[in-house]
Design an enzyme around this catalytic site. Structure first.
Site, PDB file in Angstrom:
ATOM      1  N   HIS A 116      38.212 -38.641   1.881  1.00 20.92           N
ATOM      2  CA  HIS A 116      36.959 -38.141   2.482  1.00 20.92           C
ATOM      3  C   HIS A 116      35.759 -38.816   1.840  1.00 20.92           C
ATOM      4  CE1 HIS A 116      37.108 -35.914  -1.278  1.00 20.92           C
ATOM      5  NE2 HIS A 116      35.826 -35.606  -1.126  1.00 20.92           N
ATOM      6  N   ASP A 118      31.715 -37.635   0.547  1.00 20.08           N
ATOM      7  CA  ASP A 118      30.961 -36.412   0.261  1.00 20.08           C
ATOM      8  C   ASP A 118      29.742 -36.376   1.182  1.00 20.08           C
ATOM      9  OD1 ASP A 118      32.770 -35.776  -1.678  1.00 20.08           O
ATOM     10  OD2 ASP A 118      31.543 -36.473  -3.354  1.00 20.08           O
ATOM     11  N   HIS A 173      36.900 -41.471  -0.912  1.00 18.24           N
ATOM     12  CA  HIS A 173      37.696 -41.319  -2.125  1.00 18.24           C
ATOM     13  C   HIS A 173      38.733 -40.219  -1.941  1.00 18.24           C
ATOM     14  CE1 HIS A 173      34.122 -38.759  -2.419  1.00 18.24           C
ATOM     15  NE2 HIS A 173      34.793 -37.955  -3.232  1.00 18.24           N
ATOM     16  N   ARG A 183      45.279 -32.642 -14.105  1.00 17.66           N
ATOM     17  CA  ARG A 183      43.959 -33.271 -14.096  1.00 17.66           C
ATOM     18  C   ARG A 183      42.911 -32.220 -13.791  1.00 17.66           C
ATOM     19  NH1 ARG A 183      40.806 -36.059 -10.052  1.00 17.66           N
ATOM     20  NH2 ARG A 183      39.348 -37.419 -11.158  1.00 17.66           N
TER      21      ARG A 183
HETATM   22  C1  GA4 Z   1      33.593 -32.545   0.363  1.00 15.23           C
HETATM   23  C2  GA4 Z   1      32.658 -32.515  -0.864  1.00 15.23           C
HETATM   24  C3  GA4 Z   1      32.644 -31.136  -1.570  1.00 15.23           C
HETATM   25  O1  GA4 Z   1      33.848 -30.966  -2.327  1.00 15.23           O
HETATM   26  C4  GA4 Z   1      32.491 -29.984  -0.550  1.00 15.23           C
HETATM   27  C5  GA4 Z   1      33.692 -30.042   0.383  1.00 15.23           C
HETATM   28  C6  GA4 Z   1      33.800 -28.944   1.444  1.00 15.23           C
HETATM   29  C7  GA4 Z   1      34.716 -27.797   0.975  1.00 15.23           C
HETATM   30  O2  GA4 Z   1      35.661 -28.030   0.218  1.00 15.23           O
HETATM   31  O3  GA4 Z   1      34.465 -26.670   1.412  1.00 15.23           O
HETATM   32  C8  GA4 Z   1      34.287 -29.655   2.729  1.00 15.23           C
HETATM   33  C9  GA4 Z   1      34.200 -31.192   2.441  1.00 15.23           C
HETATM   34  C10 GA4 Z   1      33.341 -31.280   1.184  1.00 15.23           C
HETATM   35  C11 GA4 Z   1      33.595 -31.995   3.619  1.00 15.23           C
HETATM   36  C12 GA4 Z   1      33.990 -31.492   5.035  1.00 15.23           C
HETATM   37  C13 GA4 Z   1      34.237 -29.967   5.078  1.00 15.23           C
HETATM   38  C14 GA4 Z   1      33.458 -29.311   3.964  1.00 15.23           C
HETATM   39  C15 GA4 Z   1      35.693 -29.290   3.223  1.00 15.23           C
HETATM   40  C16 GA4 Z   1      35.645 -29.701   4.648  1.00 15.23           C
HETATM   41  C17 GA4 Z   1      36.723 -29.863   5.403  1.00 15.23           C
HETATM   42  C18 GA4 Z   1      32.279 -28.656  -1.268  1.00 15.23           C
HETATM   43  C19 GA4 Z   1      31.404 -30.317   0.426  1.00 15.23           C
HETATM   44  O4  GA4 Z   1      30.246 -29.975   0.370  1.00 15.23           O
HETATM   45  O5  GA4 Z   1      31.941 -31.058   1.456  1.00 15.23           O
END
Ligand code: GA4
Length: 241
Positions: A116, A118, A173, A183
């Site tokens: 994914h 961020d 990443h 980890r």
């Molecule tokens: C990816 C980055 C952060 O960890 C996060 C993730 C969020 C979650 O885990 O709730 C998301 C992911 C993240 C992107 C798309 C959506 C939202 C899971 C998901 C499938 C906390 C964020 O802000 O976006």
């Protein structure tokens, strides 16, 4: 008389490492608790403890985690509703060792946190000394990032890609499970207020390099991110074709 500190930078770094060491200790303590106790801090939607389920659209990974607001005052104790005042987030991921995985094993069991980017502006990541983070190069090749518990890794997010009109690209990443050691990584996700407009900065736009994205608010982008899967390229929705 004020005596200047002979090594102010070193003192700051030592202090920062003290905070990091405490955070790691607290994290390990928390994840070592019985499942029932950890679950009392859940679910992770919107903030709290989560195990294996990532987001709300069916993504899973071999991890458990804590997802937190950076401003504790913005979480209402009773209802756990979130105020829109502080959109930054903090995350602690714990990837237990998955005994049966081999380094060459491509099975889903190896996926700690799937591929994914961020959504935010910038992520500051720190991990213990266990490998697992990988980044995807432009040609699609996955490259391991060697862990360095004394350093912070900066990850460009989707919003920064838009602000720079593509000059800085948000990096895809993922984290893969390790067969021998657990980890733990901690991340700070820097984001603007929900009503802030995101569009390429004027200095990044020119007749030769026209704007690549339609303007959107952080709130709109967040909504789009949460309606899609983890690995989706959500910026495509805002691209000018
Ligand atoms: C990816 C980055 C952060 O960890 C996060 C993730 C969020 C979650 O885990 O709730 C998301 C992911 C993240 C992107 C798309 C959506 C939202 C899971 C998901 C499938 C906390 C964020 O802000 O976006």
């Amino acid at each position: 008389m004020v005596v200047p500190s002979p090594t102010p930078m070193r003192t700051k770094k030592t202090r920062a490492l003290g905070v990091v060491a405490r955070l790691e200790e607290e994290g390990l303590d928390f994840f070592a608790k019985p499942a029932a106790e950890k679950e009392r801090a859940g679910p992770a939607t919107p903030f709290g403890y989560g195990c294996k389920n990532i987001g709300c659209n069916g993504d899973v990974g071999e991890l458990e985690f804590l997802l937190l607001q950076t401003n504790p005052a913005s979480i209402s104790e009773r209802s756990r509703t979130i105020s829109s005042s502080d959109p930054a987030k903090f995350r602690v991921n714990h990837y237990p060792a998955v005994k049966e995985v081999k380094d060459w094993d491509p099975s889903p069991k190896r996926i700690g946190f799937g591929e994914h980017s961020d959504p935010q502006i910038l992520t500051i990541l720190r991990s213990n000394d266990v490998a697992g983070l990988q980044i995807c190069l432009r040609d699609g090749l996955w490259v391991p990032v060697p862990p360095d518990p004394t350093g912070f890794f900066l990850i460009v997010g989707d919003a920064l890609q838009v602000l720079t009109n593509g000059r800085l690209a948000s990096v895809r990443h993922r984290a893969v499970a390790n067969s021998t050691k657990a980890r733990m990584s901690t991340m700070y996700f820097g984001a603007p207020p929900l009503n802030a407009w995101i569009s390429p900065l004027p200095e990044m736009v020119s007749p030769q390099n026209p704007s690549q994205y339609k303007p959107f608010t952080w709130g709109e982008f967040k909504k789009a991110a949460y309606s899609l899967r983890l690995g989706d390229t959500r910026l495509d929705l805002f691209k000018i074709h």
